[in-house]
Design a protein around this motif. Structure first.
Motif, PDB file in Angstrom:
ATOM      1  N   ASP A 269     102.929 129.741  58.173  1.00  0.00           N
ATOM      2  CA  ASP A 269     103.037 129.748  59.637  1.00  0.00           C
ATOM      3  C   ASP A 269     104.208 128.871  60.070  1.00  0.00           C
ATOM      4  O   ASP A 269     104.094 127.644  60.159  1.00  0.00           O
ATOM      5  N   THR A 270     105.345 129.496  60.339  1.00  0.00           N
ATOM      6  CA  THR A 270     106.551 128.738  60.671  1.00  0.00           C
ATOM      7  C   THR A 270     106.477 128.076  62.047  1.00  0.00           C
ATOM      8  O   THR A 270     107.293 127.200  62.351  1.00  0.00           O
ATOM      9  N   ALA A 271     105.524 128.490  62.866  1.00  0.00           N
ATOM     10  CA  ALA A 271     105.366 127.853  64.180  1.00  0.00           C
ATOM     11  C   ALA A 271     104.704 126.485  64.074  1.00  0.00           C
ATOM     12  O   ALA A 271     104.792 125.689  65.009  1.00  0.00           O
ATOM     13  N   ILE A 272     104.055 126.223  62.955  1.00  0.00           N
ATOM     14  CA  ILE A 272     103.351 124.953  62.764  1.00  0.00           C
ATOM     15  C   ILE A 272     104.251 123.972  62.013  1.00  0.00           C
ATOM     16  O   ILE A 272     104.696 124.240  60.901  1.00  0.00           O
ATOM     17  N   ARG A 273     104.506 122.842  62.620  1.00  0.00           N
ATOM     18  CA  ARG A 273     105.394 121.831  62.047  1.00  0.00           C
ATOM     19  C   ARG A 273     104.641 120.684  61.384  1.00  0.00           C
ATOM     20  O   ARG A 273     105.152 120.036  60.474  1.00  0.00           O
ATOM     21  N   VAL A 274     103.430 120.419  61.856  1.00  0.00           N
ATOM     22  CA  VAL A 274     102.615 119.310  61.338  1.00  0.00           C
ATOM     23  C   VAL A 274     101.162 119.774  61.283  1.00  0.00           C
ATOM     24  O   VAL A 274     100.710 120.519  62.164  1.00  0.00           O
ATOM     25  N   ILE A 275     100.439 119.333  60.265  1.00  0.00           N
ATOM     26  CA  ILE A 275      99.009 119.613  60.148  1.00  0.00           C
ATOM     27  C   ILE A 275      98.249 118.292  60.228  1.00  0.00           C
ATOM     28  O   ILE A 275      98.600 117.330  59.532  1.00  0.00           O
ATOM     29  N   VAL A 276      97.238 118.255  61.078  1.00  0.00           N
ATOM     30  CA  VAL A 276      96.367 117.082  61.177  1.00  0.00           C
ATOM     31  C   VAL A 276      95.012 117.465  60.600  1.00  0.00           C
ATOM     32  O   VAL A 276      94.431 118.483  60.978  1.00  0.00           O
ATOM     33  N   LEU A 277      94.520 116.653  59.674  1.00  0.00           N
ATOM     34  CA  LEU A 277      93.214 116.890  59.075  1.00  0.00           C
ATOM     35  C   LEU A 277      92.219 115.901  59.679  1.00  0.00           C
ATOM     36  O   LEU A 277      92.325 114.689  59.472  1.00  0.00           O
ATOM     37  N   ALA A 278      91.281 116.427  60.461  1.00  0.00           N
ATOM     38  CA  ALA A 278      90.311 115.607  61.185  1.00  0.00           C
ATOM     39  C   ALA A 278      88.897 115.987  60.750  1.00  0.00           C
ATOM     40  O   ALA A 278      88.709 116.822  59.864  1.00  0.00           O
ATOM     41  N   ALA A 279      87.905 115.370  61.382  1.00  0.00           N
ATOM     42  CA  ALA A 279      86.514 115.666  61.023  1.00  0.00           C
ATOM     43  C   ALA A 279      85.607 115.417  62.214  1.00  0.00           C
ATOM     44  O   ALA A 279      85.876 114.544  63.048  1.00  0.00           O
ATOM     45  N   ALA A 280      84.515 116.181  62.271  1.00  0.00           N
ATOM     46  CA  ALA A 280      83.529 116.045  63.341  1.00  0.00           C
ATOM     47  C   ALA A 280      82.420 115.086  62.917  1.00  0.00           C
ATOM     48  O   ALA A 280      82.155 114.903  61.726  1.00  0.00           O
ATOM     49  N   GLY A 281      81.781 114.479  63.906  1.00  0.00           N
ATOM     50  CA  GLY A 281      80.649 113.609  63.614  1.00  0.00           C
ATOM     51  C   GLY A 281      81.047 112.179  63.301  1.00  0.00           C
ATOM     52  O   GLY A 281      82.158 111.744  63.580  1.00  0.00           O
ATOM     53  N   LYS A 282      80.132 111.444  62.680  1.00  0.00           N
ATOM     54  CA  LYS A 282      80.342 110.016  62.438  1.00  0.00           C
ATOM     55  C   LYS A 282      81.282 109.736  61.275  1.00  0.00           C
ATOM     56  O   LYS A 282      81.988 108.730  61.270  1.00  0.00           O
ATOM     57  N   ALA A 283      81.274 110.611  60.259  1.00  0.00           N
ATOM     58  CA  ALA A 283      82.043 110.372  59.032  1.00  0.00           C
ATOM     59  C   ALA A 283      83.268 111.266  58.967  1.00  0.00           C
ATOM     60  O   ALA A 283      83.278 112.379  59.500  1.00  0.00           O
ATOM     61  N   PHE A 284      84.290 110.805  58.270  1.00  0.00           N
ATOM     62  CA  PHE A 284      85.424 111.665  57.956  1.00  0.00           C
ATOM     63  C   PHE A 284      85.016 112.611  56.829  1.00  0.00           C
ATOM     64  O   PHE A 284      85.005 113.827  56.998  1.00  0.00           O
ATOM     65  N   CYS A 285      84.651 112.069  55.682  1.00  0.00           N
ATOM     66  CA  CYS A 285      84.174 112.891  54.571  1.00  0.00           C
ATOM     67  C   CYS A 285      83.492 111.988  53.553  1.00  0.00           C
ATOM     68  O   CYS A 285      84.081 111.011  53.091  1.00  0.00           O
ATOM     69  N   ALA A 286      82.263 112.341  53.208  1.00  0.00           N
ATOM     70  CA  ALA A 286      81.462 111.518  52.294  1.00  0.00           C
ATOM     71  C   ALA A 286      81.540 111.988  50.847  1.00  0.00           C
ATOM     72  O   ALA A 286      80.664 111.671  50.045  1.00  0.00           O
ATOM     73  N   GLY A 287      82.567 112.747  50.493  1.00  0.00           N
ATOM     74  CA  GLY A 287      82.740 113.158  49.109  1.00  0.00           C
ATOM     75  C   GLY A 287      82.056 114.476  48.808  1.00  0.00           C
ATOM     76  O   GLY A 287      81.809 115.293  49.695  1.00  0.00           O
ATOM     77  N   HIS A 288      81.758 114.708  47.540  1.00  0.00           N
ATOM     78  CA  HIS A 288      81.119 115.955  47.133  1.00  0.00           C
ATOM     79  C   HIS A 288      79.663 116.000  47.593  1.00  0.00           C
ATOM     80  O   HIS A 288      79.045 114.972  47.884  1.00  0.00           O
ATOM     81  N   ASP A 289      79.124 117.215  47.625  1.00  0.00           N
ATOM     82  CA  ASP A 289      77.731 117.436  47.991  1.00  0.00           C
ATOM     83  C   ASP A 289      76.872 117.214  46.741  1.00  0.00           C
ATOM     84  O   ASP A 289      76.757 118.089  45.879  1.00  0.00           O
ATOM     85  N   LEU A 290      76.265 116.040  46.626  1.00  0.00           N
ATOM     86  CA  LEU A 290      75.516 115.683  45.421  1.00  0.00           C
ATOM     87  C   LEU A 290      74.292 116.574  45.221  1.00  0.00           C
ATOM     88  O   LEU A 290      73.919 116.886  44.086  1.00  0.00           O
ATOM     89  N   LYS A 291      73.661 116.999  46.317  1.00  0.00           N
ATOM     90  CA  LYS A 291      72.504 117.888  46.193  1.00  0.00           C
ATOM     91  C   LYS A 291      72.910 119.230  45.590  1.00  0.00           C
ATOM     92  O   LYS A 291      72.210 119.784  44.738  1.00  0.00           O
ATOM     93  N   GLU A 292      74.037 119.757  46.023  1.00  0.00           N
ATOM     94  CA  GLU A 292      74.537 121.010  45.460  1.00  0.00           C
ATOM     95  C   GLU A 292      74.864 120.843  43.981  1.00  0.00           C
ATOM     96  O   GLU A 292      74.552 121.715  43.156  1.00  0.00           O
ATOM     97  N   MET A 293      75.464 119.716  43.632  1.00  0.00           N
ATOM     98  CA  MET A 293      75.837 119.460  42.241  1.00  0.00           C
ATOM     99  C   MET A 293      74.607 119.367  41.345  1.00  0.00           C
ATOM    100  O   MET A 293      74.596 119.876  40.225  1.00  0.00           O
ATOM    101  N   ARG A 294      73.555 118.735  41.833  1.00  0.00           N
ATOM    102  CA  ARG A 294      72.334 118.595  41.036  1.00  0.00           C
ATOM    103  C   ARG A 294      71.539 119.901  40.973  1.00  0.00           C
ATOM    104  O   ARG A 294      70.785 120.129  40.035  1.00  0.00           O
ATOM    105  N   ALA A 295      71.743 120.761  41.954  1.00  0.00           N
ATOM    106  CA  ALA A 295      70.999 122.028  41.980  1.00  0.00           C
ATOM    107  C   ALA A 295      71.466 122.983  40.885  1.00  0.00           C
ATOM    108  O   ALA A 295      70.714 123.870  40.471  1.00  0.00           O
TER     109      ALA A 295
END
Length: 262
Positions: A49-75
């Motif tokens: 997408d040549t119209a996009i010059r910068v990408i911002v990576l954000a997150a909803a809620g209280k946390a930015f990112c808590a890592g991998h999904d441990l429940k999924e990994m154990r399942a």
């Protein structure tokens, strides 16, 4: 009637800046298989997408990112599943470096384990002064090997190893000092600071930014002689670009340049 499922990643565009928002707040935006796939797809779309010059990576809620999904990994406790998961995550991380646009992490809350890895692999990172960072896998018997790749390339060796073997949190001030993030600002100034940084990047030649980003990461993995060889080649090719000619002519004429992106 089936309830509509919220997308894992939201996208909004404004003035050449695309904001991707991790959208699983109730799971602290964990990098589950679904989140990894959705974010990978969103980044792949933005790459062209040549119209996009910068990408911002954000997150909803209280946390930015808590890592991998441990429940999924154990399942699914098979080596094949785990290896496929971490390989897909690694491809996601390296895709951030391959993008022609600079990526800014907007860190408003905790970033732990693979979430801290995600911050480290973005080109730039601005955090709220209340944000905290950790590679905490060691607390559950896992050495954060994949997060160590990005962490050790941005933070000094001893600081990185201490984080990896203790799992302890560091605050935004310490993360700035260590080089994990560019700066920390009050939470109410976070968007303003990211907008300022994005605006500065958007005012530059898109061709030079893309060429420069590609060169920057390539030379980091080289010895100094090889790095200078590709630096000379990159500079010479960059000088042949229309944007370089326009930029120099505009500087001499004391007028604003008009970038053409080539």
């Amino acid at each position: 009637m089936t309830a509509e499922i919220e997308p894992y990643v939201l996208r909004s565009d404004a003035a050449g800046v695309a904001t991707l928002t991790l959208n699983r707040p109730s799971q602290y935006n964990a990098l589950s298989s679904g989140m990894i796939d959705a974010l990978s797809d969103a980044l792949k779309t933005l790459a062209d997408d040549t119209a996009i010059r910068v990408i911002v990576l954000a997150a909803a809620g209280k946390a930015f990112c808590a890592g991998h999904d441990l429940k999924e990994m154990r399942a699914t406790p098979t080596k094949a599943f785990q290896q496929a998961l971490f390989s897909r995550c690694g491809k996601l991380m390296t895709s951030l470096l391959a993008l022609p646009q600079p990526v800014i992490a907007r860190v408003h809350g905790i970033a732990t384990a693979a979430g801290c890895q995600l911050v480290s692999m973005c080109d730039l990172a601005v955090a709220a002064d209340s944000a905290r960072f950790a590679v905490s896998g060691i607390n559950v018997g896992l050495f954060c090997s994949t997060p160590a790749v990005g962490l050790s390339r941005n933070v000094g060796r001893k600081r990185a190893f201490e984080m990896l073997v203790t799992g302890d949190f560091i605050d935004a001030a310490a993360a700035t000092q260590a080089g994990l993030i560019n700066r920390a600002v009050p939470a109410d100034a976070l968007d303003r600071e990211i907008a300022r940084l994005a605006e500065s990047i958007c005012s530059k030649s898109p061709h030079a930014i893309a060429v420069g980003k590609r060169f920057f990461y390539r030379q980091l993995e080289m010895g100094i002689e090889a790095a200078y060889q590709i630096a000379a080649e990159t500079m010479a090719c960059n000088m042949m670009a229309e944007d370089a000619a326009e930029g120099i002519d505009a500087f001499i004429a004391k007028r604003p340049p008009v970038w053409r992106g080539r």
